[in-house]
Structure formats: structure tokens, C-alpha cells
Design an enzyme around this catalytic site. Sequence first.
Site, PDB file in Angstrom:
ATOM      1  N   GLY A   1     -58.020 -13.000 -14.843  1.00  0.00           N
ATOM      2  CA  GLY A   1     -56.808 -13.094 -14.141  1.00  0.00           C
ATOM      3  C   GLY A   1     -57.022 -12.187 -13.050  1.00  0.00           C
ATOM      4  O   GLY A   1     -58.539 -12.226 -12.327  1.00  0.00           O
ATOM      5  N   SER A   2     -55.719 -11.849 -12.186  1.00  0.00           N
ATOM      6  CA  SER A   2     -55.631 -11.202 -10.828  1.00  0.00           C
ATOM      7  C   SER A   2     -57.167 -10.060 -10.627  1.00  0.00           C
ATOM      8  O   SER A   2     -57.850 -10.186 -10.189  1.00  0.00           O
ATOM      9  CB  SER A   2     -54.374 -10.615 -10.530  1.00  0.00           C
ATOM     10  OG  SER A   2     -54.640  -9.672  -9.111  1.00  0.00           O
ATOM     11  N   GLN A   3     -56.758  -9.240 -11.864  1.00  0.00           N
ATOM     12  CA  GLN A   3     -57.937  -7.522 -12.487  1.00  0.00           C
ATOM     13  C   GLN A   3     -59.476  -8.752 -12.529  1.00  0.00           C
ATOM     14  O   GLN A   3     -60.315  -7.901 -12.615  1.00  0.00           O
ATOM     15  CB  GLN A   3     -57.100  -7.167 -13.287  1.00  0.00           C
ATOM     16  CG  GLN A   3     -56.588  -5.975 -11.768  1.00  0.00           C
ATOM     17  CD  GLN A   3     -56.352  -5.087 -11.135  1.00  0.00           C
ATOM     18  OE1 GLN A   3     -57.602  -4.731 -10.870  1.00  0.00           O
ATOM     19  NE2 GLN A   3     -55.861  -4.862 -10.011  1.00  0.00           N
TER      20      GLN A   3
ATOM     21  N   SER B   1     -59.985 -20.297 -17.384  1.00  0.00           N
ATOM     22  CA  SER B   1     -60.706 -19.839 -16.756  1.00  0.00           C
ATOM     23  C   SER B   1     -62.033 -19.710 -16.432  1.00  0.00           C
ATOM     24  O   SER B   1     -62.971 -19.351 -16.167  1.00  0.00           O
ATOM     25  CB  SER B   1     -60.221 -17.835 -16.961  1.00  0.00           C
ATOM     26  OG  SER B   1     -58.925 -18.105 -16.134  1.00  0.00           O
TER      27      SER B   1
ATOM     28  N   ASP C   1     -50.330  -7.009 -19.983  1.00  0.00           N
ATOM     29  CA  ASP C   1     -49.321  -6.377 -20.671  1.00  0.00           C
ATOM     30  C   ASP C   1     -48.844  -7.187 -22.305  1.00  0.00           C
ATOM     31  O   ASP C   1     -48.968  -6.180 -22.855  1.00  0.00           O
ATOM     32  CB  ASP C   1     -48.160  -5.371 -20.185  1.00  0.00           C
ATOM     33  CG  ASP C   1     -49.165  -4.734 -18.696  1.00  0.00           C
ATOM     34  OD1 ASP C   1     -50.229  -4.063 -19.561  1.00  0.00           O
ATOM     35  OD2 ASP C   1     -48.334  -4.544 -17.919  1.00  0.00           O
TER      36      ASP C   1
ATOM     37  N   HIS D   1     -54.077  -0.290 -16.244  1.00  0.00           N
ATOM     38  CA  HIS D   1     -52.639  -0.337 -16.776  1.00  0.00           C
ATOM     39  C   HIS D   1     -52.312   0.451 -18.287  1.00  0.00           C
ATOM     40  O   HIS D   1     -53.345   0.077 -18.849  1.00  0.00           O
ATOM     41  CB  HIS D   1     -52.214  -1.630 -16.805  1.00  0.00           C
ATOM     42  CG  HIS D   1     -50.762  -1.093 -16.770  1.00  0.00           C
ATOM     43  ND1 HIS D   1     -49.734  -0.002 -15.994  1.00  0.00           N
ATOM     44  CD2 HIS D   1     -49.843  -1.448 -17.142  1.00  0.00           C
ATOM     45  CE1 HIS D   1     -48.583  -0.126 -16.116  1.00  0.00           C
ATOM     46  NE2 HIS D   1     -48.050  -0.721 -16.524  1.00  0.00           N
TER      47      HIS D   1
ATOM     48  N   GLU E   1     -42.442  -0.807  -9.290  1.00  0.00           N
ATOM     49  CA  GLU E   1     -42.229  -2.831  -9.406  1.00  0.00           C
ATOM     50  C   GLU E   1     -41.200  -2.647  -9.655  1.00  0.00           C
ATOM     51  O   GLU E   1     -40.765  -3.506  -8.645  1.00  0.00           O
ATOM     52  CB  GLU E   1     -42.704  -2.316 -10.565  1.00  0.00           C
ATOM     53  CG  GLU E   1     -44.584  -2.743 -10.484  1.00  0.00           C
ATOM     54  CD  GLU E   1     -45.200  -3.187 -11.746  1.00  0.00           C
ATOM     55  OE1 GLU E   1     -46.743  -3.400 -11.409  1.00  0.00           O
ATOM     56  OE2 GLU E   1     -44.902  -3.024 -13.258  1.00  0.00           O
TER      57      GLU E   1
ATOM     58  N   GLU F   1     -36.305 -12.436  10.119  1.00  0.00           N
ATOM     59  CA  GLU F   1     -36.136 -11.720  10.062  1.00  0.00           C
ATOM     60  C   GLU F   1     -35.856 -11.153   8.840  1.00  0.00           C
ATOM     61  O   GLU F   1     -36.385  -9.795   8.999  1.00  0.00           O
ATOM     62  CB  GLU F   1     -34.711 -11.384  10.855  1.00  0.00           C
ATOM     63  CG  GLU F   1     -34.604 -12.457  12.500  1.00  0.00           C
ATOM     64  CD  GLU F   1     -35.248 -11.373  13.117  1.00  0.00           C
ATOM     65  OE1 GLU F   1     -35.176  -9.987  12.705  1.00  0.00           O
ATOM     66  OE2 GLU F   1     -35.820 -12.011  14.013  1.00  0.00           O
TER      67      GLU F   1
ATOM     68  N   SER G   1     -38.506  -0.002  18.273  1.00  0.00           N
ATOM     69  CA  SER G   1     -37.808  -0.061  19.523  1.00  0.00           C
ATOM     70  C   SER G   1     -36.728   1.155  19.075  1.00  0.00           C
ATOM     71  O   SER G   1     -36.459   1.738  17.984  1.00  0.00           O
ATOM     72  CB  SER G   1     -37.079  -0.985  19.257  1.00  0.00           C
ATOM     73  OG  SER G   1     -35.989  -1.320  18.610  1.00  0.00           O
TER      74      SER G   1
END
Length: 338
Positions: free
Chosen positions: A25-27, A52, A82, A107, A194, A226, A251
Site C-alpha cells: 500500500g502507501s508505505q 498490487s 493496522d 506504526h 490523526e 476560502e 495580512s
Amino acid sequence: MKVYERNQASVDYLASKRVAVIGFGSQGHAHALNLKDSGVDVVVGLRADSPSRAKAAAGGLQAVSVEEAVSGADIVMNLLPDESAGDVHSSEIAPLLKPGVYLAFAHGFNIHFGNIVAPEDAGVFMVAPKGPGHQVRSEFVKGMGVPCLLAVAQDGPGDTERVGLAYAAAIGAARAAIVGTTFREETETDLFGEQAVLCGGLTELIRAGYETLVEAGYAPEMAYFECVHEVKLVVDLLYEGGIANMRYSISNTAEYGDLTRGKRVIGEETRRAMKEILSEIQSGKFAEEWVTEYRCGLPHFRELQREGENHEIEKVGARVRALLPWLASERLVDRSKN
């Protein structure tokens, strides 16, 4: 806080070791590719039907079953989500571990909350990049690195810290910083950040601001600019030099509004909620709730996901981002590759 010196972390210490990265995955994709590019013997463990596998092969990596990856590995880096990592460890990883193996994590969740229990002779370490996997990979490719946290929970082999440092260096952390911590500290602060600030707190603050403006009759696109688009402008200033740096750059009108109105939005009620959230993390209540939700098939999680995806802010955001063509030119997240 302990910060390791660069000369304490040498990739050469992994020369005779095979690393099994479980998950892509991401990691997972970032660790595996960075390890390969650092000259480390690495294999990726995935289900036979995992989509994958094709992504790993495209990156020049060997992808095999979890069992095959683990059985020949000196270091097993468990980068599964996890919620599923503990079950997979018990059923597919633990029975095949070599004596004196190193169990590694990005983790501390499963070690800290006892969902994974290591053999007594094993080394257990954590290398936790302080950034998403896509950034870990992109910074490495640029010759830079993302800072990582290093912790050792168990030192059966006697050199677990040194192995952890070498692993951190191999994914690029030594180019930035390797910071010492504990599994408990990393896990509890990470979950709190998180939930209360980075994801849960920020997204709800954004949606509340957006809804307030739209309900008052302002154009949704103006509300999006915004309350969503300009968040990056402020966060970049915070990232670069902290709150004082951000206030220096904006500002005087914006700074006065910040100083006089911010505490009306984030007041005592919010701070009490943050303390309750932290208490639930420390007691293990959140971890138990999340793992139970996973084992029940994620019904509430999926419901909440659908609710978020169907919010008007997502449709308006797509229209606004279409006006900003440069956003698509260098995407940090490319779902076809990672």
C-alpha cells in the site's frame, strides 16, 4: 529527544539480510522500492489475487505469497493495515518465522496494543516515516528523505537498534533525520494527531466552515476556495516555520482575526473532547473498537465513507480543481502506481 547521527545508520549492515515487505500500500510500495534502490535484497509478500502484484512487478520487485516471503526472510516488515495485520500475523506469518528474526513495523499499533506478540528470541523495531508513503518514495527519488521515528520494543538478537537504523537509512531517512521514540509514544501521539487535528479535526472544521458560508447564501465555489483551497497556503507556511512564521506572512487583518476569533472556534468544549479522545486511545478503547469494526465487515466505516464521498463539497471541489490544471501535472498520489 534522541536524534541519531548519520554515521550511526549504515545500509551496509543489511548486506547479508533478506527483507520481506508484507503489503504494497502507501508505505509498502515506498519501503520496497527504496530498499531495492538502496541495494537491499527485498521481496514483497502479497496474496495470489492481489492487484498490487502487477504494480510490484512493474517496479522491478519480486512478489510472492506471504508464506514464501516470510519463510526466507531475516527481517519481516509488516506494512499491512493496522486492522488486519494482527490476524495475518497469527495465521500466516508467525508459524514460519526463522529463529532470531527481526519483526518490523511502520506504526506501533499492533505491538503496543498486544495484537501481535513476538517470539522471545526476535528483535522488534519500528521505523515510522513522518509522512505518507508517496512522499517517502518521491523524496527518495529526488535524493532526499523523510524523517523517521525509530523504536525498539524487543532485542532478542542483540543488535536490533543497529538493524533498525540500517533499515531507516535504506528507505532514505538518514538523509533527513532519525529520531528515537517508543512504541507507546509513537502510537498514542499518532492516533491522537490523526483523530483530533490532522484528519478528523481538520476535515470537520473545513466542512463546518464551508457549510456555514453556503447556508448564509454565498456561492459554493467561493466557500470552497476560502475553506479548502487556501488551507494549503497556510499549511505550507506552518510547515516551513511554525505558527509564528505563518502569522508573519499573512495580512495584519488575517492575523488579528486569528488571534481574536480562533479561541471562539476551538474553545473549552473542543479541548475537553480532545482529552476524551486521548483517554480512549491510551486505554485501548479505540484500538479495540477499530479492530472489532474490521472483524464485523466494516459496516459503519463504509457508511461513513459513503457519507463523506457524497457531501456537496466533493462535487464543488471537482469543479474548482478543474480550473487549476497544474494540480494534475505532478500528483503525489497516483492510484495506478501505488
